[in-house]
Scaffold this active site. Sequence first.
Site, mmCIF file in Angstrom:
data_model
loop_
_atom_site.group_PDB
_atom_site.id
_atom_site.type_symbol
_atom_site.label_atom_id
_atom_site.label_comp_id
_atom_site.label_asym_id
_atom_site.label_seq_id
_atom_site.Cartn_x
_atom_site.Cartn_y
_atom_site.Cartn_z
ATOM 1 N N GLU A 7 -22.887 -11.663 14.225
ATOM 2 C CA GLU A 7 -23.975 -11.908 15.174
ATOM 3 C C GLU A 7 -25.320 -11.506 14.586
ATOM 4 O O GLU A 7 -26.345 -12.151 14.862
ATOM 5 C CB GLU A 7 -23.714 -11.151 16.481
ATOM 6 C CG GLU A 7 -22.428 -11.540 17.187
ATOM 7 C CD GLU A 7 -22.321 -13.036 17.441
ATOM 8 O OE1 GLU A 7 -23.329 -13.643 17.861
ATOM 9 O OE2 GLU A 7 -21.230 -13.608 17.214
ATOM 10 N N GLU A 55 -22.597 -21.618 13.473
ATOM 11 C CA GLU A 55 -21.463 -20.714 13.308
ATOM 12 C C GLU A 55 -20.919 -20.788 11.878
ATOM 13 O O GLU A 55 -20.527 -19.783 11.297
ATOM 14 C CB GLU A 55 -20.352 -21.067 14.302
ATOM 15 C CG GLU A 55 -20.619 -20.623 15.718
ATOM 16 C CD GLU A 55 -20.671 -19.101 15.825
ATOM 17 O OE1 GLU A 55 -19.787 -18.437 15.263
ATOM 18 O OE2 GLU A 55 -21.610 -18.596 16.457
ATOM 19 N N TYR A 98 -0.246 15.900 -21.816
ATOM 20 C CA TYR A 98 0.441 16.910 -22.626
ATOM 21 C C TYR A 98 1.900 16.506 -22.814
ATOM 22 O O TYR A 98 2.824 17.224 -22.417
ATOM 23 C CB TYR A 98 0.356 18.279 -21.945
ATOM 24 C CG TYR A 98 -1.050 18.814 -21.833
ATOM 25 C CD1 TYR A 98 -1.635 19.516 -22.888
ATOM 26 C CD2 TYR A 98 -1.792 18.599 -20.675
ATOM 27 C CE1 TYR A 98 -2.932 20.011 -22.786
ATOM 28 C CE2 TYR A 98 -3.080 19.085 -20.561
ATOM 29 C CZ TYR A 98 -3.653 19.788 -21.624
ATOM 30 O OH TYR A 98 -4.936 20.274 -21.524
ATOM 31 N N ASN A 124 7.828 31.110 -16.313
ATOM 32 C CA ASN A 124 7.569 32.485 -16.728
ATOM 33 C C ASN A 124 7.580 33.311 -15.458
ATOM 34 O O ASN A 124 6.655 33.210 -14.647
ATOM 35 C CB ASN A 124 6.222 32.590 -17.436
ATOM 36 C CG ASN A 124 6.062 33.897 -18.165
ATOM 37 O OD1 ASN A 124 6.634 34.914 -17.785
ATOM 38 N ND2 ASN A 124 5.274 33.867 -19.241
ATOM 39 N N ARG A 154 8.259 33.489 -11.937
ATOM 40 C CA ARG A 154 8.334 32.366 -10.992
ATOM 41 C C ARG A 154 7.099 31.468 -11.077
ATOM 42 O O ARG A 154 6.786 30.727 -10.143
ATOM 43 C CB ARG A 154 8.503 32.881 -9.565
ATOM 44 C CG ARG A 154 9.858 33.499 -9.333
ATOM 45 C CD ARG A 154 10.123 33.712 -7.868
ATOM 46 N NE ARG A 154 11.418 34.342 -7.661
ATOM 47 C CZ ARG A 154 11.908 34.671 -6.469
ATOM 48 N NH1 ARG A 154 11.188 34.426 -5.392
ATOM 49 N NH2 ARG A 154 13.079 35.241 -6.355
ATOM 50 N N TYR A 167 -4.884 28.461 -17.635
ATOM 51 C CA TYR A 167 -5.308 29.565 -16.758
ATOM 52 C C TYR A 167 -4.488 30.815 -17.078
ATOM 53 O O TYR A 167 -3.449 30.753 -17.732
ATOM 54 C CB TYR A 167 -5.095 29.204 -15.275
ATOM 55 C CG TYR A 167 -5.832 27.979 -14.831
ATOM 56 C CD1 TYR A 167 -7.158 28.045 -14.411
ATOM 57 C CD2 TYR A 167 -5.194 26.746 -14.816
ATOM 58 C CE1 TYR A 167 -7.827 26.921 -13.985
ATOM 59 C CE2 TYR A 167 -5.855 25.606 -14.396
ATOM 60 C CZ TYR A 167 -7.179 25.700 -13.989
ATOM 61 O OH TYR A 167 -7.840 24.577 -13.569
#
EC number: 3.4.24.69
Length: 1291
Positions: free
Chosen positions: A230, A269, A1119, A1127, A1129, A1250
Amino acid sequence: MPITINNFNYSDPVDNKNILYLDTHLNTLANEPEKAFRITGNIWVIPDRFSRNSNPNLNKPPRVTSPKSGYYDPNYLSTDSDKDTFLKEIIKLFKRINSREIGEELIYRLSTDIPFPGNNNTPINTFDFDVDFNSVDVKTRQGNNWVKTGSINPSVIITGPRENIIDPETSTFKLTNNTFAAQEGFGALSIISISPRFMLTYSNATNDVGEGRFSKSEFCMDPILILMHELNHAMHNLYGIAIPNDQTISSVTSNIFYSQYNVKLEYAEIYAFGGPTIDLIPKSARKYFEEKALDYYRSIAKRLNSITTANPSSFNKYIGEYKQKLIRKYRFVVESSGEVTVNRNKFVELYNELTQIFTEFNYAKIYNVQNRKIYLSNVYTPVTANILDDNVYDIQNGFNIPKSNLNVLFMGQNLSRNPALRKVNPENMLYLFTKFCHKAIDGRSLYNKTLDCRELLVKNTDLPFIGDISDVKTDIFLRKDINEETEVIYYPDNVSVDQVILSKNTSEHGQLDLLYPSIDSESEILPGENQVFYDNRTQNVDYLNSYYYLESQKLSDNVEDFTFTRSIEEALDNSAKVYTYFPTLANKVNAGVQGGLFLMWANDVVEDFTTNILRKDTLDKISDVSAIIPYIGPALNISNSVRRGNFTEAFAVTGVTILLEAFPEFTIPALGAFVIYSKVQERNEIIKTIDNCLEQRIKRWKDSYEWMMGTWLSRIITQFNNISYQMYDSLNYQAGAIKAKIDLEYKKYSGSDKENIKSQVENLKNSLDVKISEAMNNINKFIRECSVTYLFKNMLPKVIDELNEFDRNTKAKLINLIDSHNIILVGEVDKLKAKVNNSFQNTIPFNIFSYTNNSLLKDIINEYFNNINDSKILSLQNRKNTLVDTSGYNAEVSEEGDVQLNPIFPFDFKLGSSGEDRGKVIVTQNENIVYNSMYESFSISFWIRINKWVSNLPGYTIIDSVKNNSGWSIGIISNFLVFTLKQNEDSEQSINFSYDISNNAPGYNKWFFVTVTNNMMGNMKIYINGKLIDTIKVKELTGINFSKTITFEINKIPDTGLITSDSDNINMWIRDFYIFAKELDGKDINILFNSLQYTNVVKDYWGNDLRYNKEYYMVNIDYLNRYMYANSRQIVFNTRRNNNDFNEGYKIIIKRIRGNTNDTRVRGGDILYFDMTINNKAYNLFMKNETMYADNHSTEDIYAIGLREQTKDINDNIIFQIQPMNNTYYYASQIFKSNFNGENISGICSIGTYRFRLGGDWYRHNYLVPTVKQGNYASLLESTSTHWGFVPVSE
C-alpha cells in the site's frame, strides 16, 4: 541522518506537534475529529476504522460487496485498548520496514517529499496550500465544539481497515473535473486503510521448491509486505504517476468459461506488486504511462518557473523553500539561466525506481520472507496473530524467528508449522459464489427424463482468473500509415534493485525539516461512496466438472466413520463416502485393520497412496511433455476425461488442450495493413520511407509476439496454474481422509503396543505431507511443460502464419513502391529490391527473453528446453536394496559377486578390490538410445567415497564403458581420479582431479561429488563438489563408438604403482550415479550438488548421516591434529601422536532428548546431549558455571565444557542444539547451548587456549579447551573454531 520512528501510547496527550486531532472530511464513520500520531515526517496514523460509504455499516452485510473474500467484525478497533494495539502494531511494522536499506529509502521519500501545492485548476503562477487533496484540518476542542486551529500537509495517513477488514486500500482525492492530481504529476495525499494483524494466506503449491517439503504448502503474508504494497500506491500517488483505475484486465464473464466473476486486475496493482506479473501489461502500455508521466513532469517544471505567489498570501515567504523541495523530489535540473527543466535521463531513473524497484516482489526477497510469486495466487482463509509479541514476530525476522527454529524454509509463515497463526472466525467471512448446476439424464427412464439440478457452490476465489480477450490490447495491430517521418519507439529494459536502490547511501538523509503551515480556510467535503452489492451467479454444466470432483473428495464434518468409493455420485450424495481415484487405496482403507495388525495396515495404506501419487507415465521421452501424471484425469475429470476412458491415452490423442476448460483454440486478431506513401517524390524521402517500413515491420512482429505473451500469461497460464492448485487440494483431501481413517482405526485398536507405536503412527501421517510435496513437484513440472508446449505449439505457429501473410502483402507494396518510382530511384532500384528481399527472407525469431525480464518465466522456459532431469539417460539408484535405473529409460542392472547395498541413507553401494568385498555392477542401457548422437555432448556425475589411498598403490579402473578400445572410463591412478575418453588404442584424452593422499587423517575417506562434462566439439571439464577444477580442449576424438554396457568394478590397471600385492584391499562407495545427454553448465551442476546433499540432516566427518547412539570421536576443524581428553573433569584437546589416525581420545555418544526413536539420524535443530564413558564410569558433557581465565584475567561470558557424572536428571547444563555447517571442503556442525524445551539459544560452542580451575588452584599453563561463549556471540558464527566434526569410531 537515519530515520527515527516515533513511539506512542494511544493514551498520550495531544502535544500539538506529533499528536493532533485531525479532520480529513473523508471518513463517514467519524462524527468528530480523530486522534492522529506522527510516525515520522509526513506519515501519520489514525487508529480508527475508515469508510467512504454514504451509509457506513461495519456489520457483516447481508450480501456480498466485493468479488474478493470478506471478513467483517464491527467490534474491531472499538476500544481504546484496541486502538493502542493497532498504533503499536503499525509502529513495529515501520521499524521492521526501516531495518533494511530499501525500506529506509521508502520511508524517507514518503516522510520528506511533498505533493505539489496545487492542481490543474490552480493558476500557473500560484502555490495553493489549501487544495483539498493535500491539506488536512487540525482541530481542538473548545467547550462543546471543535475549532479548526490550522492544517497539515501529510503525504500518508494510515487508518484502520474499511468494512472488509482483509481488503487493504489506498485512496486519494478526486478533483471536481473527474481528474486526479495523483495521476497528473502533482501528487496527492494517500489514505491507507489497513489491518496489520489480519493476513491473507496463499499456497506455494505451484512452486518446485522445498517450502512444502515438511508440511503443507500454505503460508501467510508477512504484514510488512501488506503495508509496503500500500505504501507503493502511496508513493505513486505522491509522485503523481498513479495509473488510472480504469486501466484493467477484466475476467471473462461468459458462462462458457469457469472464470472468476467480476474481477478486474488493475494495472496499478500490478505495478505495486512487480515481479513476473508486470508482463501482463504490454510494454507499449508501460511506455505510454511513462511518456504521459514525463509530459506531466514537464508541465510541473513549467509551473515552477512561473510561481510568483501563494495562497494564502502569508505563505509567500515559503515559495523558495517549496521550490527547492519539489526540484529535489522530481529530480529537476536548474539551468545556468535559473530555468527549471526536466532531464530525461534523471526522469527515467526516477520512474524506474518508483515502478520497478519499490515493489512487493523485491521486498519479499530483500526481507527474506515467503511470498506469492505472482499476483494471481490461490487465496485461503485469512489468519491473525499477535505481532506485538517478539516471540511471535520480531523486527529483524518477522515470523521466521531463528531462536524458535522457524527460520528454516520460512516455517514461521507456514500455517501448519506456526501455532501462533490462527485462522479467523469463519462465521465472519463472506464469499461470492458461483453456483454450478448439473442436470443429469436418468438413463433408467424410457424418455431420458432430466433429473433435478445437482447444485454446488464454489468460491469465486477458487476459480481461475481468465483475462477477457477484449482487455488484451490490440491497438498495435491497427492500420498504420508509413512515410519518411514515421518513428519507431523502443521500449527500455527492466532495471535491477542492485543497480539503483541498494547502491545508494540511504543512511544519509538529512534533517526532516518539514513545513506544517496553519491555514484558516475550510477544505471541501467530498461525497462518500455508495455500497455496491454482488449476486452469486448460476452456471449450468453438462457434466460433473473438477469442482464436483473436489467436493466429493472432502471429508464431511462430524462423520463418525466413512469409506472410500470410486463413484463420484455416491460420494456427493452420501456424507459417509469419500471419492478416491486410486482403486487399490480404496480397497485397503475400506478393509480396515485385519487380525490386530494395525501398524502393518497403516503402513500399507500410506505406501499405497504414496506409490500412486508418485506415478508418471512416459509416452515418449523425446516429446515436449516428458511424463504424464495419469491420475489428474480421474482426480479432476478435466474436460470430462473420465468419460473418455484412460486419461493418458486421451492426452496422447488430444494434447495439452485437454487440460484447458476454456479457450482451447487460439486466434490472432486481423493485422492492419501498412499504407505506404511518400508526401514528396524525392529520392531520399522514398528511401527513408522504405527504411521506416522495414523497421515498422520488425516492430509489428515484436508487438505481435508481445500480444501473444500477454494472452498466454493472462488467459492460459492462469488455467494451467489452477490445475496445480486443484491437484494440491485434491491430494490433501485424500491425505486428510487417510489420516482420519488411521485415527479412527487407532482409536478402536486395543493392542498391547498401542502406546509404543503412537509416535510411529504420527510419523506415518506426517510422511503423507512429504510425499504430497514430491508429487506436486511432478505435477508442477507436467503442468509447466504443458503450458509452455501450448505457447510454442498452439500459439506461436498461428502468430507466425499471420505475420507471414502480413509480410507477403507488405513486401509486395514495397516492391511496387520501388517499381513505381524507378526513374527517381535510378541506380538504386536493384539495391533497394535486394534490401527488401533480404529483409523479408526470414521470419523475426521469437526469443521469449526479449519480451520479459521475468526470472521465474525464464526458469520455466529453460526447464522446458534444458531441464536437468529430462536429460538423464541413466539414473542408478538403490531402491529398497535393489539397484535400478530411475531415468525412465529402464536400463538393465545386474550384480555379480559381493556388492554391498546400504539399506539406509545414503543408499550407496560398496565395491572392493579383493576378497569377500569383490563384486561388480553391470548396467546395460536401453537399445533405443542413439549413443553416438546422444554423446555429442554428455555429462556424468556421481558421489564417491574412497578409503585411505597411497601413491604407490596400483592404479584401478572403477567405472568402465569401453568396448573394442573405444568409449570412456573412470579410474584412480596414483593420487588422481581420472576420466578418460578413448577413440582407439592410440587416441585418447583424460582429465583428472588430484585426490588428497596426505598423511593427515583429514585427507581421505570423505564423500565428494564428481561431475565430468563433455562437449565433443569443445571442452571437457571436471567439477568437484560443484567447483570447476580443470578444463581441457577435446581434440581429434571424432570416431568414438560408445558401449551400451557400463561396469562398476575395481580392476587393477597393469604396470601402475609400486605395490603389486592384492593384500591391500581397496574399498569405495558410490551413490547417485547419473549420465546426462547434454553438457551441464556450472549452474546445473550447483543445482544438482545442492539438491543431493540433504542439508537438513547433520553429517559426520566423512559425509554420512550423523546418528544417535553411535560412538564418535569429536574433533574441531581448526585443530584436527588434536584429540579429546580429560584432565580431571575438564575436557582438553591434546596433540595426536599420529596425525594419520583419528582413533585416539575419548569417545562420545549423541543422545536425543525427545522425538522419533525409530529415526536415528541427527537433524538440524535437534535438542540433544552427549554421553561419555571413561574407565567404565558414565559422564555427560556439561557447561561449567565458572568463567574461563586467560592471562590472569577473567574472560567474560566464556564457560568451560567439562564432565559431569551421569545421573537420571537431565538438566539444562548438559543440553545443546546442533545445526549442520557443511561446505565444499568439509562436513561439520555448530553446537549451541540450549535448554530442555529448545526455546532458548544462549551460547555457541567454540575452542580456545585457557587456564582453568582444578579444586582451589589454577593450572599454571594453558590448555586447548572447549567452551561456551554466551551473550553476544554473533562474531563467532562465521569462525571455523565453532565447526565441530564427528568421526565414526567404526570407520
